[in-house]
Design a protein around this motif. Structure first.
Motif, PDB file in Angstrom:
ATOM      1  N   SER A  12     -47.259 -28.605  34.933  1.00  0.00           N
ATOM      2  CA  SER A  12     -47.340 -27.732  33.751  1.00  0.00           C
ATOM      3  C   SER A  12     -48.782 -27.257  33.578  1.00  0.00           C
ATOM      4  CB  SER A  12     -46.871 -28.521  32.520  1.00  0.00           C
ATOM      5  OG  SER A  12     -46.958 -27.727  31.363  1.00  0.00           O
ATOM      6  N   PHE A  13     -48.938 -25.969  33.312  1.00  0.00           N
ATOM      7  CA  PHE A  13     -50.279 -25.380  33.211  1.00  0.00           C
ATOM      8  C   PHE A  13     -50.740 -25.341  31.762  1.00  0.00           C
ATOM      9  CE2 PHE A  13     -48.540 -23.877  37.162  1.00  0.00           C
ATOM     10  CZ  PHE A  13     -49.614 -23.980  38.029  1.00  0.00           C
ATOM     11  N   ASP A  22     -58.810 -25.451  41.383  1.00  0.00           N
ATOM     12  CA  ASP A  22     -58.995 -25.783  39.965  1.00  0.00           C
ATOM     13  C   ASP A  22     -57.864 -26.683  39.448  1.00  0.00           C
ATOM     14  OD1 ASP A  22     -59.613 -25.932  37.318  1.00  0.00           O
ATOM     15  OD2 ASP A  22     -59.274 -23.804  36.885  1.00  0.00           O
ATOM     16  N   ARG A  23     -58.005 -27.969  39.711  1.00  0.00           N
ATOM     17  CA  ARG A  23     -56.946 -28.909  39.341  1.00  0.00           C
ATOM     18  C   ARG A  23     -56.972 -29.283  37.852  1.00  0.00           C
ATOM     19  NH1 ARG A  23     -54.158 -32.871  42.557  1.00  0.00           N
ATOM     20  NH2 ARG A  23     -53.126 -31.513  44.054  1.00  0.00           N
ATOM     21  N   TYR A  28     -50.287 -32.632  36.541  1.00  0.00           N
ATOM     22  CA  TYR A  28     -49.313 -32.951  37.583  1.00  0.00           C
ATOM     23  C   TYR A  28     -49.048 -34.445  37.507  1.00  0.00           C
ATOM     24  CZ  TYR A  28     -47.299 -33.812  42.187  1.00  0.00           C
ATOM     25  OH  TYR A  28     -46.474 -34.210  43.204  1.00  0.00           O
ATOM     26  N   VAL A  29     -47.797 -34.819  37.322  1.00  0.00           N
ATOM     27  CA  VAL A  29     -47.438 -36.231  37.183  1.00  0.00           C
ATOM     28  C   VAL A  29     -46.449 -36.571  38.294  1.00  0.00           C
ATOM     29  CG1 VAL A  29     -46.528 -38.007  35.639  1.00  0.00           C
ATOM     30  CG2 VAL A  29     -47.654 -35.980  34.672  1.00  0.00           C
ATOM     31  N   GLU A  30     -46.873 -37.461  39.163  1.00  0.00           N
ATOM     32  CA  GLU A  30     -46.083 -37.780  40.361  1.00  0.00           C
ATOM     33  C   GLU A  30     -44.732 -38.428  40.005  1.00  0.00           C
ATOM     34  OE1 GLU A  30     -47.569 -37.226  43.603  1.00  0.00           O
ATOM     35  OE2 GLU A  30     -45.550 -37.635  44.342  1.00  0.00           O
ATOM     36  N   HIS A 348     -53.439 -16.730  44.774  1.00  0.00           N
ATOM     37  CA  HIS A 348     -53.328 -18.128  45.204  1.00  0.00           C
ATOM     38  C   HIS A 348     -52.197 -18.833  44.447  1.00  0.00           C
ATOM     39  CE1 HIS A 348     -55.334 -19.937  41.716  1.00  0.00           C
ATOM     40  NE2 HIS A 348     -56.242 -18.992  41.806  1.00  0.00           N
ATOM     41  N   MET A 349     -51.737 -19.909  45.081  1.00  0.00           N
ATOM     42  CA  MET A 349     -50.489 -20.547  44.624  1.00  0.00           C
ATOM     43  C   MET A 349     -50.569 -21.081  43.192  1.00  0.00           C
ATOM     44  SD  MET A 349     -52.630 -22.583  46.288  1.00  0.00           S
ATOM     45  CE  MET A 349     -52.404 -22.267  48.028  1.00  0.00           C
ATOM     46  N   LEU A 350     -51.746 -21.558  42.782  1.00  0.00           N
ATOM     47  CA  LEU A 350     -51.814 -22.088  41.412  1.00  0.00           C
ATOM     48  C   LEU A 350     -51.688 -20.958  40.403  1.00  0.00           C
ATOM     49  CD1 LEU A 350     -54.639 -24.772  41.683  1.00  0.00           C
ATOM     50  CD2 LEU A 350     -52.156 -25.096  41.773  1.00  0.00           C
TER      51      LEU A 350
END
Ligand code: GUN
Ligand code: ZN
Length: 432
Positions: A12-13, A22-23, A28-30, A348-350
């Motif tokens: 979720s962004f 740019d993380r 991101y929750v595995e 880019h993918m993000l």
């Protein structure tokens, strides 16, 4: 107990990623979970934390898939479901030869209702949970789409198309009937449930100056409605528009001089813009909408995403069915990537996955309700399987990072990569 829990990898962004590295722009929750209560996200985060909040909630285990906010399509045409893949022409011939005749059939309310059902099913199958749609010029077509969306509790922004000239009689309204029908639909539907109304003059070619005045009056009377139209898609369209509005400074000026620009205005295509038009888009906070598969299919041109962004303009992205060739926002990203490549720009993918979720939600002013997995927002969720096809699975065997996985989805994904779609917490795809 109405609670349901979804388990999987969460993405979720919370803002637009500055670059592919740019993380900090997303969570991101595995091993994550989303708790759904009464159509909303009651909690989201690490599975262990969420399960502690509702230990009795039934869990739907989507591991190892990614759970993301449902996709948002910022521009498409509901009465063009049978126009997709019509051969051989560019915009004006395509409209006259294929599109206008098909839209004429939506005078029949039963046809409209039947097609609205197909349309919403297709959207959900492709992971799209919010759509900004043009209907035909017939009031009944908008009623059909709003009714179908309401039955599914699906967020919809739509409007009856206003068009009073340069098309067959079967799809023409008049300045007065266009105003009256739009007004009645606004009273009936705008703000009811998850529906919003978009005042919808098709484009300058099919709206006389008298009709533009009526659209202007509607916009002034209903500042909380959206406005959607088309802008500078094709060279022949632009030349014809200039003939029809000889007093206008340029194409955008026709809308601007009628008070139709602002942060709630969405302008499909916006490809061949003059410097003054770009400045006016920036000044008014209006939103161009990039429609990659349509722009390639109709040979319209290359959308200058970076050029507009450099001026502070925020662009939407959309399928533009039926000029567009796919309902999939993943395929839209695929073709969008290539259009930007041709201009030495990069998608880019993000940013790509930000754009079809939170990005489009921000364009619509709805990021507090859709486009993320944040608690309190509406439970529109897509479940993505990057290994859904043999080709993608083979590629995924060499993908080590989340970013690589997202890029496989961006370039190779379509409805097969959508394992499930939840709209207001309800699963829409049949299992299998
Ligand atoms: N301009 C005016 N109407 C339309 C339409 O239906 N599709 C596209 N792509 N452009 C338009
Ligand atoms: Zn369009």
């Amino acid at each position: 107990m109405t609670d349901t829990m979804l388990r999987g990898r969460l993405l979720s962004f919370h803002r637009e990623p500055a670059g592919p590295e740019d993380r900090d722009a997303f969570d991101y929750v595995e091993d994550g979970a989303i708790l759904i209560r009464q159509g909303h996200i009651a909690a989201s985060g690490a599975y262990a934390d969420v399960v502690a909040k509702a230990p009795d909630a039934p869990v739907i285990d989507h591991r190892p898939h990614i759970l993301m906010a449902g996709f948002i399509d910022a521009h498409l045409h509901f009465p063009q479901v049978q126009v997709v893949a019509s051969w051989g022409s560019q915009l004006l011939d395509w409209l006259n030869g294929y599109t206008f005749p098909a839209e004429g059939e939506y005078a029949d309310a039963q046809h409209a209702r039947h097609m609205a059902r197909q349309f919403c099913t297709l959207l959900a199958d492709h992971g799209t949970t919010t759509a900004v749609a043009f209907c035909s010029s017939h009031k009944g077509s908008a009623e059909a789409l709003f009714a179908e969306a309401s039955d599914r509790d699906m967020r919809i922004i739509a409007g009856k198309t206003m068009m009073d000239r340069n098309a067959p009689d079967a799809i023409l309204d008049t300045p007065q009937s266009g105003y009256d029908d739009s007004k009645a639909l606004i009273a009936d539907r705008h703000g009811r449930g998850r529906a919003s109304y978009a005042i919808t003059p098709r484009f300058a070619i099919t709206s006389s100056p008298a009709q533009m005045e009526m659209a202007s009056a509607l916009a002034a009377e209903h500042p909380d409605c959206y406005i959607q139209t088309h802008l500078s898609e094709n060279h022949a369209e632009i030349a014809y528009t200039a003939e029809l509005y000889p007093g206008a400074r340029d194409y955008l000026d026709i809308y601007e001089s009628h008070g139709l620009l602002g942060p709630r205005t969405l302008l499909g295509h916006a490809i061949h813009l003059k410097p003054r038009e770009i400045a006016a888009l920036a000044d008014t906070g209006s939103h161009p909408v990039f429609c990659p598969t349509s722009n390639l299919f109709l040979g319209s041109g290359l959308f200058d995403d970076a050029g507009l962004r450099a001026r502070g303009i925020s662009n939407g992205i959309a399928t533009d069915i039926g000029g567009g060739t796919s309902y999939s926002m993943l395929q839209t990203l695929n073709e969008g990537y290539k259009i930007l490549q041709l201009q030495d720009q990069q998608l880019h993918m993000l940013r790509a996955f930000y754009w079809i979720t939170r990005g489009n939600a921000e364009v619509l002013g709805l990021a507090d309700r859709i486009g993320t997995l944040e608690p309190g927002t509406e439970a529109d969720i897509v479940v993505l399987d990057a290994r859904a096809t043999k080709a993608a699975a083979l590629r995924m065997d060499r993908a080590d990072t989340l970013e690589e996985e997202l890029f496989v989805l961006q370039m190779m994904g379509d409805d097969r990569a959508v394992a499930q779609t939840y709209i207001a917490g309800v699963a829409q795809k049949s299992p299998g």
